[in-house]
Design a protein around this motif. Sequence first.
Motif, PDB file in Angstrom:
ATOM      1  N   GLU A   8      43.846   6.724   3.555  1.00 47.46           N
ATOM      2  CA  GLU A   8      42.913   7.851   3.619  1.00 47.46           C
ATOM      3  C   GLU A   8      42.179   8.015   2.276  1.00 47.46           C
ATOM      4  N   TYR A   9      42.919   7.738   1.198  1.00 48.37           N
ATOM      5  CA  TYR A   9      42.323   7.876  -0.142  1.00 48.37           C
ATOM      6  C   TYR A   9      42.261   6.521  -0.836  1.00 48.37           C
ATOM      7  N   ILE A  10      41.085   6.164  -1.324  1.00 49.47           N
ATOM      8  CA  ILE A  10      40.927   4.935  -2.119  1.00 49.47           C
ATOM      9  C   ILE A  10      40.601   5.386  -3.540  1.00 49.47           C
ATOM     10  N   VAL A  11      41.562   5.259  -4.440  1.00 45.93           N
ATOM     11  CA  VAL A  11      41.288   5.623  -5.830  1.00 45.93           C
ATOM     12  C   VAL A  11      40.824   4.342  -6.521  1.00 45.93           C
ATOM     13  N   PHE A  12      39.566   4.354  -6.972  1.00 46.97           N
ATOM     14  CA  PHE A  12      38.957   3.137  -7.489  1.00 46.97           C
ATOM     15  C   PHE A  12      38.963   3.131  -9.017  1.00 46.97           C
ATOM     16  N   CYS A  13      39.857   2.322  -9.593  1.00 44.58           N
ATOM     17  CA  CYS A  13      39.875   2.177 -11.050  1.00 44.58           C
ATOM     18  C   CYS A  13      38.901   1.063 -11.394  1.00 44.58           C
ATOM     19  N   GLY A  14      37.679   1.456 -11.599  1.00 46.73           N
ATOM     20  CA  GLY A  14      36.591   0.524 -11.883  1.00 46.73           C
ATOM     21  C   GLY A  14      35.424   1.377 -12.331  1.00 46.73           C
ATOM     22  N   VAL A  15      34.203   0.975 -11.987  1.00 47.72           N
ATOM     23  CA  VAL A  15      33.046   1.784 -12.387  1.00 47.72           C
ATOM     24  C   VAL A  15      32.291   2.324 -11.158  1.00 47.72           C
ATOM     25  N   HIS A  16      31.333   3.218 -11.456  1.00 45.97           N
ATOM     26  CA  HIS A  16      30.672   3.999 -10.412  1.00 45.97           C
ATOM     27  C   HIS A  16      30.095   3.135  -9.281  1.00 45.97           C
ATOM     28  N   PHE A  17      29.378   2.031  -9.637  1.00 44.12           N
ATOM     29  CA  PHE A  17      28.733   1.253  -8.569  1.00 44.12           C
ATOM     30  C   PHE A  17      29.767   0.616  -7.651  1.00 44.12           C
ATOM     31  N   MET A  18      30.956   0.317  -8.178  1.00 49.55           N
ATOM     32  CA  MET A  18      32.011  -0.289  -7.342  1.00 49.55           C
ATOM     33  C   MET A  18      32.552   0.752  -6.364  1.00 49.55           C
ATOM     34  N   ALA A  19      32.731   1.978  -6.869  1.00 46.18           N
ATOM     35  CA  ALA A  19      33.239   3.052  -6.011  1.00 46.18           C
ATOM     36  C   ALA A  19      32.195   3.382  -4.932  1.00 46.18           C
ATOM     37  N   GLU A  20      30.912   3.354  -5.296  1.00 46.07           N
ATOM     38  CA  GLU A  20      29.854   3.593  -4.296  1.00 46.07           C
ATOM     39  C   GLU A  20      29.924   2.532  -3.191  1.00 46.07           C
ATOM     40  N   SER A  21      30.078   1.272  -3.603  1.00 41.29           N
ATOM     41  CA  SER A  21      30.118   0.198  -2.599  1.00 41.29           C
ATOM     42  C   SER A  21      31.332   0.354  -1.702  1.00 41.29           C
ATOM     43  N   ALA A  22      32.463   0.769  -2.282  1.00 41.11           N
ATOM     44  CA  ALA A  22      33.672   0.987  -1.476  1.00 41.11           C
ATOM     45  C   ALA A  22      33.421   2.116  -0.477  1.00 41.11           C
ATOM     46  N   ASP A  23      32.721   3.159  -0.911  1.00 43.48           N
ATOM     47  CA  ASP A  23      32.431   4.272   0.005  1.00 43.48           C
ATOM     48  C   ASP A  23      31.534   3.788   1.157  1.00 43.48           C
ATOM     49  N   ILE A  24      30.534   2.976   0.828  1.00 39.30           N
ATOM     50  CA  ILE A  24      29.588   2.492   1.844  1.00 39.30           C
ATOM     51  C   ILE A  24      30.294   1.593   2.868  1.00 39.30           C
ATOM     52  N   LEU A  25      31.230   0.766   2.376  1.00 42.38           N
ATOM     53  CA  LEU A  25      31.863  -0.211   3.262  1.00 42.38           C
ATOM     54  C   LEU A  25      33.098   0.319   3.991  1.00 42.38           C
ATOM     55  N   SER A  26      33.657   1.410   3.501  1.00 43.97           N
ATOM     56  CA  SER A  26      34.893   1.916   4.121  1.00 43.97           C
ATOM     57  C   SER A  26      34.558   2.806   5.319  1.00 43.97           C
ATOM     58  N   ALA A  27      35.607   3.234   6.032  1.00 42.88           N
ATOM     59  CA  ALA A  27      35.389   4.075   7.218  1.00 42.88           C
ATOM     60  C   ALA A  27      35.076   5.511   6.798  1.00 42.88           C
ATOM     61  N   ASP A  28      34.493   6.273   7.733  1.00 40.66           N
ATOM     62  CA  ASP A  28      34.064   7.646   7.419  1.00 40.66           C
ATOM     63  C   ASP A  28      35.195   8.541   6.939  1.00 40.66           C
ATOM     64  N   ARG A  71      51.491   5.859   2.007  1.00 38.47           N
ATOM     65  CA  ARG A  71      50.509   4.958   2.615  1.00 38.47           C
ATOM     66  C   ARG A  71      49.132   5.597   2.786  1.00 38.47           C
ATOM     67  N   ARG A  72      49.045   6.901   2.477  1.00 40.73           N
ATOM     68  CA  ARG A  72      47.723   7.553   2.559  1.00 40.73           C
ATOM     69  C   ARG A  72      46.844   7.116   1.392  1.00 40.73           C
ATOM     70  N   LEU A  73      47.475   6.532   0.363  1.00 42.24           N
ATOM     71  CA  LEU A  73      46.744   6.191  -0.868  1.00 42.24           C
ATOM     72  C   LEU A  73      46.732   4.688  -1.113  1.00 42.24           C
ATOM     73  N   VAL A  74      45.585   4.183  -1.598  1.00 41.54           N
ATOM     74  CA  VAL A  74      45.584   2.830  -2.165  1.00 41.54           C
ATOM     75  C   VAL A  74      44.818   2.906  -3.484  1.00 41.54           C
ATOM     76  N   ILE A  75      45.357   2.239  -4.487  1.00 42.19           N
ATOM     77  CA  ILE A  75      44.659   2.203  -5.782  1.00 42.19           C
ATOM     78  C   ILE A  75      44.090   0.799  -5.964  1.00 42.19           C
ATOM     79  N   LEU A  76      42.768   0.728  -6.141  1.00 40.64           N
ATOM     80  CA  LEU A  76      42.109  -0.557  -6.396  1.00 40.64           C
ATOM     81  C   LEU A  76      41.822  -0.653  -7.897  1.00 40.64           C
ATOM     82  N   GLY A  77      42.009  -1.829  -8.482  1.00 40.13           N
ATOM     83  CA  GLY A  77      41.766  -1.963  -9.928  1.00 40.13           C
ATOM     84  C   GLY A  77      40.948  -3.201 -10.259  1.00 40.13           C
ATOM     85  N   HIS A  78      39.858  -2.997 -10.975  1.00 42.83           N
ATOM     86  CA  HIS A  78      39.071  -4.150 -11.434  1.00 42.83           C
ATOM     87  C   HIS A  78      39.775  -4.774 -12.643  1.00 42.83           C
TER      88      HIS A  78
END
Length: 364
Positions: free
Chosen positions: A69-89, A31-38
Amino acid sequence: MLQTILPERVTRLNDNELDDRIRAAREKLGRRLVILGHHYQRDEVIKFADVRGDSFKLAQWAANRKEAEYIVFCGVHFMAESADILSADYQKVVLPDMSAGCSMADMAALDQVETCWEDLSRVTTGKIIPITYMNSAASIKAFCGRHGGAVCTSSNAPAVMRWALERGDRILFLPDQHLGRNTGYALGLRLEEMPVWDPYEELGGNPEEVLNNSRVVLWKGHCSVHQRFLPLHVAQVRSRYPGIRVIAHPECRFEVVQLADESGSTEHIIKCLTQSPAGTKWAVGTEIHLVNRLMKENPERFIIPIDDCGCLCSTMFRNDPQHLLWSLENLVEGRVVNQIKVDSEVAANARIALSQMLEISARK
Ligand code: 13P
Ligand code: SF4
């Protein structure tokens, strides 16, 4: 940051070994990991995604789900940036391959946008609201946040543009001219009210009068995958397959979207096709991995790409099972590789524009 060359212990694995090791690493991380996929990810990668979606759905997920704790973003850079901005510290966002960028996002650099803003503010009267498509760098989102604007995605562009037109005299729409034009036209604007701003030309290549009469100034950016679809392709599929319905992503050219029966985000395309009656014929104008998957998963419908070549997004394609495995096994070892971390000041301003989008969408 450049992508590290993967070690041989990863690159020499065959497909089954890769799958087994990815599964094992996921299990260890639990549960420490979630994989997001576009939706544009290849099958070998998207099959490991806990959540699949269009840019909006994935951003919404990152904004609302704080457990992993970890969001592995299978997508592109701008999507991962947005996830970082919107997620918790405490959440760390990882992009499996650092070279998974977006050529459209690269078409708007901050210094060019600032010059455009100064020029537009000088030669036009009235209030300008900057709106940027999600497919842009965090610095461009931050620019919009600083100037009272918002982010939009292909699924909420009409609502965001309407919001901006109610508050300002004109919109500066970044960086996809096609999404801006298609959406503005659908909202009732005339093409003459939406001039294109070429960042390499004086005043974007426009007479002052044209800019003063504008409602939307469209940045001269495009997606090379979607811009390939032409009106000729639509005419060809219609004559080859009588009765076929055409659905095009709004990153396609205006002429293509005008000829299509439907237009919308990747999530909308999936919904339209899967909810259509069995036997319906569809020609789809979007990235080929999604079209191929729709063909495979909907054998009771006839589905083809709009053109014969079926273009792929080569940067989405960079995330392969090898890079996914490498990033997961490093996390298992306690090493966070390829973390996407946006500078805190940029993130704070970009969050304003992203939150504005989420708020407008929640009101819809
Ligand atoms: P959506 O999935 O939001 O429709 O976006 C398509 C796209 O080009 C993502 O880069
Ligand atoms: Fe960028 Fe186009 Fe690829 Fe989307 S499909 S990531 S807009 S290049």
